[in-house]
Design a protein around this motif. Structure first.
Motif, short mmCIF file in Angstrom:
data_model
loop_
_atom_site.label_atom_id
_atom_site.label_comp_id
_atom_site.label_asym_id
_atom_site.label_seq_id
_atom_site.Cartn_x
_atom_site.Cartn_y
_atom_site.Cartn_z
N ALA A 156 37.31 28.60 41.12
CA ALA A 156 36.95 30.07 41.01
C ALA A 156 37.82 30.53 39.73
CB ALA A 156 37.49 30.73 42.43
N ASP A 158 36.01 32.90 36.90
CA ASP A 158 36.49 34.26 36.59
C ASP A 158 36.92 34.28 35.07
OD1 ASP A 158 35.81 34.86 38.90
OD2 ASP A 158 37.75 35.22 39.90
N GLY A 200 38.31 41.60 44.17
CA GLY A 200 37.24 40.68 43.85
C GLY A 200 35.87 41.33 44.12
N THR A 216 44.50 35.56 43.25
CA THR A 216 44.20 34.15 43.80
C THR A 216 45.38 33.26 43.30
OG1 THR A 216 42.11 34.77 42.99
CG2 THR A 216 42.51 32.44 43.39
N ARG A 272 37.32 32.18 45.93
CA ARG A 272 38.49 32.44 45.58
C ARG A 272 39.46 32.04 46.43
NH1 ARG A 272 35.92 37.52 43.57
NH2 ARG A 272 35.19 36.92 41.52
#
Ligand SMILES: [Fe+2]
Ligand SMILES: [Fe+2]
Lengths: 151, 362
Positions: A121, A125, B220, B257, B331
């Motif tokens: 992730a 991102d 998010g 995260t 995440r």
């Protein structure tokens, strides 16, 4: 402005793109620090896909030419068919920068024509975190003298 | 004197008789030379010597910088967050530098003069979305600000990063407020369910709880929404707003995260606490997905009009929902918290999202 002379896609084309983007150091500094290993995958209609590696490190941009994905270990890969890449480049060359339908974000938003893949992730991102810088690099294909600041 | 004013010293120093204890008896690392790296002298460059050692548990509760000589009789400033794992993340120093270098201005960098006159329904929809965003953005400044003064100064880099977030969110609040007021539509409606989610974050009993709800879940979702701004925007002006906000938001989510990952790495036993925080948060998020003030303007903007919205807008909404939930799950997983199959969202929202349905865990 004259399009990049080398054919798309080729290691020389990406090297020239990065050289154009890097030429305006102050624009890169205004966009800000970026740290990413980005793989750009071009899928030809016939034959195996080609991946080109770009590394952003602070304000520096480096083109690594054609890379093997496993060795390059990109944090994120943008992948799409060669004709979609060509269409994006042509739009940038024609308009000086990407028009609304041909930005990296618009081309990846639904997963078509470009998909974004990442090992995790955080890598995924990062593509969003540095979108302005990445777009400015590609826009340099249309504006060699002054890179759009994305601002 | 209550504060212990040393009158003798005042008189001696007036005569030129200095103490010089700070000069002669210091334990400071005289000769330390932090070297600038390519982008300048960064927080990582100066993280050297005793200053660079961040303790797992802060030995004092003062504002004294790490690595300094501290008077033995310094007062206790009462910080309640004194363990590094409560706020730290491995990317903190770099995120701070990045935040400082990637600032932008909602006044200067948005081409406000290029806003076109829009169909009234589209303008209304854009202003309704801008109202909601302007409303929710500031909680991501209020929440860090509420906890900042409780964080021990030995973890000053976490405080500094949160300060950048406060500035980012001020700008997000600003830019959406400006958009609502710049093109004829004006501010729209604020809904109770949104305020309830904001209240959950503000009233969180711990930084752990609030950070999970905000940095991971709330931001998010907002990040995915900003990304979708690409096809929600009626003009290039909004596209630019969304794109610039998106970059900031991705930093906040990167902190959230990686902070949770750091926290759970050091104490996996608290994973269930975090699941419980997110269970509660997701239940309210489900209500947000059923709030007309959010769902409808989004559908109308995506479809390009009220009439087109019922068909096109619903499809676009589904793509967005899949993206939001899919990215959130990834995440959580990266942070070390596997929410697959245990989301507190109704089936109608998670159908078709890989890993979201309970059987994903089977
Ligand atoms: Fe924000
Ligand atoms: Fe944020």
């Amino acid at each position: 402005m004259a399009p990049i002379a080398s054919p798309f896609h080729s290691a020389r084309w990406f090297a020239e793109l990065v050289a154009r983007a890097s030429a305006d150091q102050s624009a890169m500094e205004r966009l800000g620090i970026a740290e990413i290993r980005l793989g750009l995958e071009i899928v030809d209609a016939n034959g195996p896909p080609h991946m080109y590696g770009i590394v952003l490190d602070g304000y520096d941009i480096e083109s690594l030419g054609e890379v093997m994905e496993k060795e390059f270990a990109p944090e994120v890969v943008v992948s799409g068919p060669a004709d979609a890449w060509q269409e994006m480049i042509s739009s940038i060359e024609a308009n000086g920068s990407a028009d609304a339908a041909h930005t990296l974000n618009s081309l990846t938003i639904t997963g078509l024509p470009f998909s974004v893949r990442a090992g995790d992730a955080m890598g995924h991102d990062k593509f969003f975190r540095y979108m302005g810088t990445l777009q400015a690099i590609f826009d340099a294909a249309g504006t060699p003298a002054t890179v759009s600041t994305g601002r | 004197m209550a504060l212990g004013l040393d009158l003798d010293y005042l008189e001696r120093s007036a005569r030129g008789e200095f103490d010089l204890g700070w000069l002669r008896n210091g334990h400071s690392e005289w000769g330390v030379h932090a070297k600038p790296s390519k982008t300048g002298l960064t927080m990582r460059d100066i993280a050297i010597g005793s200053y660079g050692e961040v303790p797992d548990h802060a030995p004092r509760r003062t504002m004294a910088p790490r690595g300094s000589d501290v008077d033995p009789d310094v007062p206790d400033l009462g910080y309640t967050i004194n363990d590094k794992a409560e706020v730290w993340s491995d990317n903190l120093l770099d995120l701070y530098e990045e935040a400082v270098s990637r600032q932008w201005s909602a006044t200067r960098d948005i081409p406000w003069g290029d806003l076109p006159e829009l169909d009234p329904d589209i303008e209304h929809a854009m202003c309704q979305l801008a109202t909601v965003l302007s409303e929710v953005e500031m909680v991501a400044a209020d929440f860090p600000a509420k906890w900042l003064w409780r964080i021990n100064h030995d973890f000053v880099e976490a405080k500094m990063f949160l300060c950048t977030q406060v500035m980012d969110e001020a700008r997000h609040t600003e830019v959406f407020r400006k958009r609502a007021l710049a093109n004829g539509g004006g501010l729209g409606r604020s809904s109770a369910v949104v305020e309830r989610f904001l209240q959950l974050i503000l009233d969180a009993e711990s930084y752990d709880e609030g950070s999970a709800l905000m940095h991971l879940l709330g931001e998010g979702i907002v990040l995915s929404l900003f990304r979708a701004g690409e096809f929600l925007s009626p003009s290039p002006v909004e596209k630019k707003i969304f794109r610039l906000c998106m970059q900031d938001e991705a930093r906040h989510v990167a902190y959230g995260t990686m902070h949770l990952r750091y926290r759970l790495d050091r104490d996996p036993s608290i994973a269930e606490d975090f699941h419980a925080y997110l269970d509660k948060g997701e239940e309210i998020i489900a209500m947000i997905f059923a709030t007309p003030e959010i769902v409808e303007p989004t559908a109308i903007l995506a479809a390009g009009g009220v009439e087109q919205a019922s068909e096109l807008g619903t499809a676009a909404g589904e793509v967005m929902r899949h993206q939001i939930i899919g990215e959130y799950l990834k995440r959580c997983q990266h942070a070390g918290l596997d929410r697959r199959g245990r989301l507190h969202l109704p089936e109608v929202l998670i159908q078709g999202v890989p890993g979201a349905m309970p059987e994903a865990m089977a």
